[in-house]
Design an enzyme around this catalytic site. Structure first.
Site, mmCIF file in Angstrom:
data_model
loop_
_atom_site.group_PDB
_atom_site.id
_atom_site.type_symbol
_atom_site.label_atom_id
_atom_site.label_comp_id
_atom_site.label_asym_id
_atom_site.label_seq_id
_atom_site.Cartn_x
_atom_site.Cartn_y
_atom_site.Cartn_z
ATOM 1 N N SER A 138 0.804 -1.220 0.000
ATOM 2 C CA SER A 138 0.000 0.000 0.000
ATOM 3 C C SER A 138 0.838 1.270 0.000
ATOM 4 O O SER A 138 0.330 2.346 -0.338
ATOM 5 C CB SER A 138 -0.933 0.019 1.212
ATOM 6 O OG SER A 138 -0.197 -0.081 2.418
ATOM 7 N N ASP A 157 -3.621 7.889 8.023
ATOM 8 C CA ASP A 157 -4.750 7.070 8.464
ATOM 9 C C ASP A 157 -4.380 6.006 9.494
ATOM 10 O O ASP A 157 -5.114 5.051 9.699
ATOM 11 C CB ASP A 157 -5.398 6.398 7.252
ATOM 12 C CG ASP A 157 -4.427 5.496 6.482
ATOM 13 O OD1 ASP A 157 -3.253 5.389 6.915
ATOM 14 O OD2 ASP A 157 -4.828 4.912 5.462
ATOM 15 N N HIS A 191 -0.558 4.773 6.807
ATOM 16 C CA HIS A 191 0.149 5.402 5.702
ATOM 17 C C HIS A 191 0.497 6.858 5.994
ATOM 18 O O HIS A 191 -0.109 7.466 6.881
ATOM 19 C CB HIS A 191 -0.704 5.301 4.428
ATOM 20 C CG HIS A 191 -1.224 3.933 4.167
ATOM 21 N ND1 HIS A 191 -2.515 3.545 4.501
ATOM 22 C CD2 HIS A 191 -0.621 2.830 3.650
ATOM 23 C CE1 HIS A 191 -2.684 2.266 4.187
ATOM 24 N NE2 HIS A 191 -1.550 1.807 3.674
#
Length: 392
Positions: A46, A355, A358
């Site tokens: 991610s 978040d 990240h």
């Protein structure tokens, strides 16, 4: 959190506290030509996913994407990722995710990363632990298949030919890799001890090396490899695994998790050294992202950021503002109306963590600005010269 924490840099570098302003002398690379990479092929999780997992399970919800793209854009961030800044600096458009069939253009490369990806094939599901089914070995399979099918379509000609790289682009491209974090946290989520997690790192890196060898066998030559960051400084890790105050370092990060990340990075650097011996035509640049991220968290206030261990977008307040059951963008029905309950902070540009997992666009840009000139690379070569072999 204290303004200046204990400096915990990984043992892969001799300099215990590298200077973020120490640029390489221009003369050191004055004889090198700009590589002019025609394409980027990215592999990862991610931290560099630009739409892969969104193509599988649906878009990362608002407020993801709203600062820069003004809409959800497949990224777990309100704006751009480090891979976006890498592409922009090389004059390459943002990479399309290989799994995204809508509006994608692969003429300048492709992104095989998906959020939740591991290096080793997972033995758990996304529903259980958030692990993507698209591990690094499958990303390599997708790359190989993409290359073969691109050759077929170019031979056939027609409209789709213009959406694909030229054959020579695969050889001249930059291959970026940023993965490993999820392999480390996966063990802890399964209640393994730190020593048990360390024990499987060699196998993880064997599989990592196998992918680089595979890309090399198909003509890939220029590799830009990020080590893994200080996972012990991420709210989701500390929340999920119930860290006690006695397990924190002076920055408030989980010491054991960071030690495992450092161990992984040490072994990764050794693997890179071995790969250079095996693959004489390859240029493999090892980038110390860990040190940069830890420095950023360590000196957040000095660098213009706030609350480095707290999520800008989350729910629940408290120390981390993170709830894994109500992550950024989560909604609920209130009086018959759907509302967002895990909202963004007012100004993400002064936050480090987006978040709980990240980084924000501002943090990503700051990190990129440190790595682009080669100050945290081994060998110490700027990104635009990363196709050239230099002394280590």
């Amino acid at each position: 959190m204290k303004e200046f924490c204990e400096e915990l840099y990984p043992p892969t570098f001799n300099n215990p506290a590298p200077s973020l302003t120490a640029l390489l002398p221009i003369s050191a690379h004055s004889s090198l030509a700009n590589c002019k990479f025609p394409a980027i092929f990215n592999f990862g999780d991610s931290n560099s996913d630009t739409g892969g997992i969104s193509a599988i399970i649906g878009q990362a919800p608002v407020p993801n994407g709203e600062t820069f793209f003004h809409r959800p854009a497949g990224r777990f961030c309100h704006g751009r990722l480090i891979i976006d800044f890498i592409a922009e600096s090389l004059g390459i458009p943002n990479l399309s995710a290989i799994l995204d069939s809508v509006g994608s253009n692969f003429s300048h490369g492709a992104n095989f990363a998906t959020a939740g990806s591991t290096i080793r094939p997972p033995n758990t599901t996304m529903a259980q632990l958030g692990t993507s089914p698209v591990s690094l070995d499958l990303q390599y399979v997708q790359y190989s298949d993409f290359r073969e099918r691109a050759n077929i379509i170019r031979t056939q000609g027609g409209f789709f030919q213009q959406l694909l790289p030229e054959e020579e682009d695969f050889k001249k491209a930059l291959y970026t890799i940023d993965i490993g974090q999820n392999d480390l946290t996966a063990g802890y989520k399964l209640n393994m001890s730190t020593e048990q997690v360390k024990a499987y790192v060699p196998d993880v890196l064997d599989q990592y090396s196998k992918v680089i060898r595979g890309i090399y066998s198909q003509g890939g030559r220029s590799f830009w490899v990020h080590n893994t960051g200080p996972v012990g400084c991420l709210p989701y890790a500390m929340d999920w695994l119930s860290i006690t105050s006695g397990q924190l370092d002076k920055c408030g990060c989980a010491s054991a998790f960071n030690q495992v990340a450092q161990y992984f990075n040490l072994r990764l650097k050794e693997a890179v050294v071995q790969l250079r011996k095996e693959l004489p035509l390859a240029t493999i640049t090892y980038v110390d992202v860990y040190s940069i991220k830890y420095y950023l968290i360590n000196h957040a206030k000095r660098l213009g950021f706030k609350k480095p261990l707290r999520a800008c977008c989350g729910h629940g307040g408290g120390k981390f503002n993170y709830n894994r059951l109500m992550r950024c963008g989560s909604k609920k029905i209130v009086k018959g109306k759907e509302i967002i309950i895990a909202k963004s902070c007012k100004d993400p540009s002064i936050w480090i963590n987006w978040d709980g997992i990240h980084f924000t666009e501002a943090a990503n840009k700051w990190i990129f600005d440190q790595i682009v000139n080669g100050s945290f690379s081994e060998p110490p070569i700027p990104l635009k010269f990363a196709c050239h072999k230099v002394d280590h």
